[in-house]
Design a protein around this motif. Structure first.
Motif, PDB file in Angstrom:
ATOM      1  N   ALA A  98      11.211 -21.880   5.674  1.00  0.00           N
ATOM      2  CA  ALA A  98      11.740 -21.548   4.416  1.00  0.00           C
ATOM      3  C   ALA A  98      11.499 -20.114   4.177  1.00  0.00           C
ATOM      4  CB  ALA A  98      11.130 -22.381   3.315  1.00  0.00           C
ATOM      5  N   THR A  99      12.127 -19.675   2.850  1.00  0.00           N
ATOM      6  CA  THR A  99      12.009 -18.333   2.418  1.00  0.00           C
ATOM      7  C   THR A  99      11.531 -18.268   1.111  1.00  0.00           C
ATOM      8  OG1 THR A  99      14.273 -18.145   1.836  1.00  0.00           O
ATOM      9  CG2 THR A  99      13.791 -17.574   4.058  1.00  0.00           C
ATOM     10  N   ALA A 100      10.966 -17.371   0.683  1.00  0.00           N
ATOM     11  CA  ALA A 100      10.437 -17.063  -0.687  1.00  0.00           C
ATOM     12  C   ALA A 100      10.659 -15.740  -1.347  1.00  0.00           C
ATOM     13  CB  ALA A 100       8.973 -17.571  -0.806  1.00  0.00           C
ATOM     14  N   ASN A 101      10.554 -15.529  -2.555  1.00  0.00           N
ATOM     15  CA  ASN A 101      10.930 -13.900  -3.193  1.00  0.00           C
ATOM     16  C   ASN A 101       9.471 -13.715  -3.649  1.00  0.00           C
ATOM     17  OD1 ASN A 101      13.720 -13.981  -2.783  1.00  0.00           O
ATOM     18  ND2 ASN A 101      13.823 -15.037  -4.534  1.00  0.00           N
ATOM     19  N   PHE A 102       9.464 -12.331  -3.610  1.00  0.00           N
ATOM     20  CA  PHE A 102       8.042 -11.871  -4.507  1.00  0.00           C
ATOM     21  C   PHE A 102       8.375 -10.521  -5.312  1.00  0.00           C
ATOM     22  CE2 PHE A 102       8.426  -9.687  -0.150  1.00  0.00           C
ATOM     23  CZ  PHE A 102       8.191  -8.255  -0.439  1.00  0.00           C
ATOM     24  N   THR A 103       7.570 -10.248  -5.996  1.00  0.00           N
ATOM     25  CA  THR A 103       7.680  -8.795  -6.742  1.00  0.00           C
ATOM     26  C   THR A 103       6.276  -8.279  -6.874  1.00  0.00           C
ATOM     27  OG1 THR A 103       9.599  -9.923  -8.032  1.00  0.00           O
ATOM     28  CG2 THR A 103       8.645  -7.842  -8.939  1.00  0.00           C
ATOM     29  N   ILE A 104       6.009  -7.167  -6.792  1.00  0.00           N
ATOM     30  CA  ILE A 104       4.770  -6.442  -6.853  1.00  0.00           C
ATOM     31  C   ILE A 104       4.955  -5.324  -7.614  1.00  0.00           C
ATOM     32  CG2 ILE A 104       2.951  -5.564  -5.597  1.00  0.00           C
ATOM     33  CD1 ILE A 104       3.942  -6.829  -2.760  1.00  0.00           C
ATOM     34  N   THR A 105       4.010  -5.194  -8.696  1.00  0.00           N
ATOM     35  CA  THR A 105       3.898  -4.010  -9.518  1.00  0.00           C
ATOM     36  C   THR A 105       2.839  -3.480  -9.303  1.00  0.00           C
ATOM     37  OG1 THR A 105       5.365  -5.337 -11.108  1.00  0.00           O
ATOM     38  CG2 THR A 105       4.028  -3.455 -11.936  1.00  0.00           C
ATOM     39  N   VAL A 106       3.145  -2.077  -8.742  1.00  0.00           N
ATOM     40  CA  VAL A 106       2.035  -1.298  -8.207  1.00  0.00           C
ATOM     41  C   VAL A 106       1.773   0.003  -9.371  1.00  0.00           C
ATOM     42  CG1 VAL A 106       0.920   0.214  -6.610  1.00  0.00           C
ATOM     43  CG2 VAL A 106       2.588  -1.569  -5.813  1.00  0.00           C
ATOM     44  N   PRO A 107       0.680  -0.044 -10.137  1.00  0.00           N
ATOM     45  CA  PRO A 107       0.329   1.104 -11.155  1.00  0.00           C
ATOM     46  C   PRO A 107       0.218   2.428 -10.492  1.00  0.00           C
ATOM     47  CG  PRO A 107      -0.843  -1.043 -11.635  1.00  0.00           C
ATOM     48  CD  PRO A 107      -0.386  -1.240 -10.109  1.00  0.00           C
ATOM     49  N   LEU A 108       0.558   3.528 -10.913  1.00  0.00           N
ATOM     50  CA  LEU A 108       0.279   4.820 -10.578  1.00  0.00           C
ATOM     51  C   LEU A 108      -0.260   5.458 -11.630  1.00  0.00           C
ATOM     52  CD1 LEU A 108       4.070   5.563  -9.032  1.00  0.00           C
ATOM     53  CD2 LEU A 108       2.051   4.833  -7.880  1.00  0.00           C
ATOM     54  N   LYS A 109      -1.403   6.185 -11.231  1.00  0.00           N
ATOM     55  CA  LYS A 109      -2.079   7.160 -12.077  1.00  0.00           C
ATOM     56  C   LYS A 109      -1.124   8.338 -12.448  1.00  0.00           C
ATOM     57  CE  LYS A 109      -6.525   5.841 -10.317  1.00  0.00           C
ATOM     58  NZ  LYS A 109      -7.919   6.258  -9.604  1.00  0.00           N
ATOM     59  N   GLU A 110      -1.540   8.981 -13.663  1.00  0.00           N
ATOM     60  CA  GLU A 110      -0.998  10.097 -14.069  1.00  0.00           C
ATOM     61  C   GLU A 110      -1.142  11.259 -13.217  1.00  0.00           C
ATOM     62  OE1 GLU A 110      -0.079  12.659 -18.057  1.00  0.00           O
ATOM     63  OE2 GLU A 110      -1.412  10.999 -17.911  1.00  0.00           O
ATOM     64  N   LYS A 141       1.056  -1.121   0.176  1.00  0.00           N
ATOM     65  CA  LYS A 141      -0.013  -0.158  -0.202  1.00  0.00           C
ATOM     66  C   LYS A 141       0.904   1.263   0.013  1.00  0.00           C
ATOM     67  CE  LYS A 141      -3.769  -2.233   2.449  1.00  0.00           C
ATOM     68  NZ  LYS A 141      -4.670  -2.016   3.803  1.00  0.00           N
ATOM     69  N   LEU A 142       0.748   2.200  -0.987  1.00  0.00           N
ATOM     70  CA  LEU A 142       1.401   3.338  -1.077  1.00  0.00           C
ATOM     71  C   LEU A 142       0.583   4.566  -0.403  1.00  0.00           C
ATOM     72  CD1 LEU A 142       2.498   1.229  -3.001  1.00  0.00           C
ATOM     73  CD2 LEU A 142       2.885   3.401  -4.431  1.00  0.00           C
ATOM     74  N   TRP A 143       1.286   5.506   0.480  1.00  0.00           N
ATOM     75  CA  TRP A 143       0.552   6.512   1.090  1.00  0.00           C
ATOM     76  C   TRP A 143       1.365   7.833   0.700  1.00  0.00           C
ATOM     77  CZ3 TRP A 143      -3.584   4.922   4.016  1.00  0.00           C
ATOM     78  CH2 TRP A 143      -3.655   3.263   4.262  1.00  0.00           C
ATOM     79  N   THR A 144       0.244   8.787   0.717  1.00  0.00           N
ATOM     80  CA  THR A 144       0.444  10.155   0.445  1.00  0.00           C
ATOM     81  C   THR A 144       1.013  10.919   2.034  1.00  0.00           C
ATOM     82  OG1 THR A 144      -1.718  11.215   1.016  1.00  0.00           O
ATOM     83  CG2 THR A 144      -1.203  10.463  -1.175  1.00  0.00           C
ATOM     84  N   PRO A 145       1.700  11.823   1.861  1.00  0.00           N
ATOM     85  CA  PRO A 145       2.081  12.466   3.116  1.00  0.00           C
ATOM     86  C   PRO A 145       0.777  13.069   3.969  1.00  0.00           C
ATOM     87  CG  PRO A 145       3.214  13.581   1.083  1.00  0.00           C
ATOM     88  CD  PRO A 145       2.281  12.724   0.553  1.00  0.00           C
ATOM     89  N   GLU A 146      -0.392  12.864   3.354  1.00  0.00           N
ATOM     90  CA  GLU A 146      -1.566  13.199   4.262  1.00  0.00           C
ATOM     91  C   GLU A 146      -2.221  11.948   4.762  1.00  0.00           C
ATOM     92  OE1 GLU A 146      -1.008  14.393   1.272  1.00  0.00           O
ATOM     93  OE2 GLU A 146      -0.576  16.520   1.574  1.00  0.00           O
ATOM     94  N   THR A 147      -1.343  10.962   4.755  1.00  0.00           N
ATOM     95  CA  THR A 147      -1.868   9.325   5.166  1.00  0.00           C
ATOM     96  C   THR A 147      -3.263   9.055   4.330  1.00  0.00           C
ATOM     97  OG1 THR A 147      -3.377  10.264   6.935  1.00  0.00           O
ATOM     98  CG2 THR A 147      -0.974  10.008   7.405  1.00  0.00           C
ATOM     99  N   GLU A 148      -3.067   9.597   2.929  1.00  0.00           N
ATOM    100  CA  GLU A 148      -4.072   8.847   2.197  1.00  0.00           C
ATOM    101  C   GLU A 148      -3.493   7.846   1.440  1.00  0.00           C
ATOM    102  OE1 GLU A 148      -5.775  12.338   0.003  1.00  0.00           O
ATOM    103  OE2 GLU A 148      -6.929  13.257   1.742  1.00  0.00           O
ATOM    104  N   LEU A 149      -4.314   6.952   0.898  1.00  0.00           N
ATOM    105  CA  LEU A 149      -4.070   5.853   0.181  1.00  0.00           C
ATOM    106  C   LEU A 149      -3.914   6.199  -1.198  1.00  0.00           C
ATOM    107  CD1 LEU A 149      -3.402   2.589   0.057  1.00  0.00           C
ATOM    108  CD2 LEU A 149      -5.615   2.235  -0.244  1.00  0.00           C
ATOM    109  N   ALA A 150      -2.811   6.131  -2.059  1.00  0.00           N
ATOM    110  CA  ALA A 150      -2.468   6.561  -3.370  1.00  0.00           C
ATOM    111  C   ALA A 150      -3.106   5.361  -4.282  1.00  0.00           C
ATOM    112  CB  ALA A 150      -1.127   7.224  -3.341  1.00  0.00           C
ATOM    113  N   ALA A 151      -2.267   4.123  -3.814  1.00  0.00           N
ATOM    114  CA  ALA A 151      -2.429   3.031  -4.632  1.00  0.00           C
ATOM    115  C   ALA A 151      -2.218   1.679  -3.760  1.00  0.00           C
ATOM    116  CB  ALA A 151      -1.357   3.348  -5.894  1.00  0.00           C
ATOM    117  N   SER A 152      -2.471   0.713  -4.543  1.00  0.00           N
ATOM    118  CA  SER A 152      -2.291  -0.586  -3.565  1.00  0.00           C
ATOM    119  C   SER A 152      -2.328  -1.746  -4.750  1.00  0.00           C
ATOM    120  CB  SER A 152      -3.592  -0.641  -2.775  1.00  0.00           C
ATOM    121  OG  SER A 152      -3.253  -2.157  -2.302  1.00  0.00           O
TER     122      SER A 152
END
Length: 256
Positions: free
Chosen positions: A226-238, A189-200
């Protein structure tokens, strides 16, 4: 006098004949008591292996038909055989207790079971062997014995690559629990300085391959330790707001 001797002579002759007749009548054997003996001059023919005095082939065919009929009846009975019902009260009697308490005694013995009753003087614990009553003065410590469960944690702060239209987040998770975790998914989850959710967005971990009882095959399981890798792609609006910070949630299930 002469005639007297002649009379005696004839009398003795008659007596001898009478004795002879009597002897013959007692010693003679009646031949009608025994069957007549017949001597066969022609030798009887012996039956060969191919010739029987009964129809051997027809009897075998009849037996085979009966056997096949019995087999069909048995198959029908097996298909119709129902699973016997189990009384709910009986299930309660044989219920396996939840081993959620670990009781340590003064002599070093450890009892694991479910405490079903407790007073100032004693505790009653249900174990797999039955109920045990233990005096409290014999108890050193009581702990909750939790069943083994998985625990997925981030090994370190994920690495973030920022692009004009998306962010790519890579990292590694570890199962520090005592059971396998299934379908491990990491949510960013990506948050703005105002603690608003920007993207997820989210992605499954690249774990081990596991086939489940439902027939599903997945490579998102992580065994204990055990361990495991992960990769998350989070789209950003223009023109989206500046991203101030990121948080991560980890979800998993326990499946058979």
């Amino acid at each position: 006098m002469k005639s007297f001797f002649i009379l005696i002579f004839f009398s003795s002759l008659i007596a001898q004949e009478a004795d002879s007749v009597k002897t013959d009548s007692t010693t003679s054997i009646d031949s009608t008591l025994f069957p007549e003996v017949i001597i066969e001059k022609n030798k009887a023919e012996k039956l060969t292996d191919e010739n029987y005095f009964f129809d051997f082939k027809d009897d075998l065919q009849g037996l085979q038909i009966q056997i096949d009929s019995l087999k069909r009846v048995i198959r029908v009975m097996e298909r119709k055989k129902a699973i016997p019902g189990i009384n709910e009260e009986l299930l309660n009697l044989i219920r396996i207790p939840e081993l959620q308490h670990r009781v340590e005694l003064t002599n070093g013995t450890v009892v694991i079971g479910e405490i079903i009753e407790e007073s100032d003087l004693e505790i009653i614990i249900q174990t797999t062997l039955g109920q045990l009553s233990i005096n409290k003065d014999k108890v050193v410590n009581i702990e909750e014995e939790k069943p083994p469960t998985p625990k997925i944690e981030l090994m370190s702060e994920p690495f973030v690559s920022v692009y004009p239209d998306h962010e790519e987040i890579t990292g590694m998770v570890k199962n520090s629990g005592k059971a396998r975790a299934d379908f491990v998914r990491i949510v960013a989850k990506l948050w703005t300085p105002e603690t608003e959710l920007a993207a997820s967005d989210s992605a499954f971990a690249s774990g081990s391959v596991q086939e489940y009882s439902t027939g599903v095959i997945s490579d998102t399981a992580i065994e204990a330790g055990a361990t495991a890798n992960f990769t998350i792609t989070v789209p950003l609006k223009e023109g989206s707001a500046t991203i101030e910070y990121r948080t991560y949630d980890i979800h998993w299930t326990e499946s058979d």
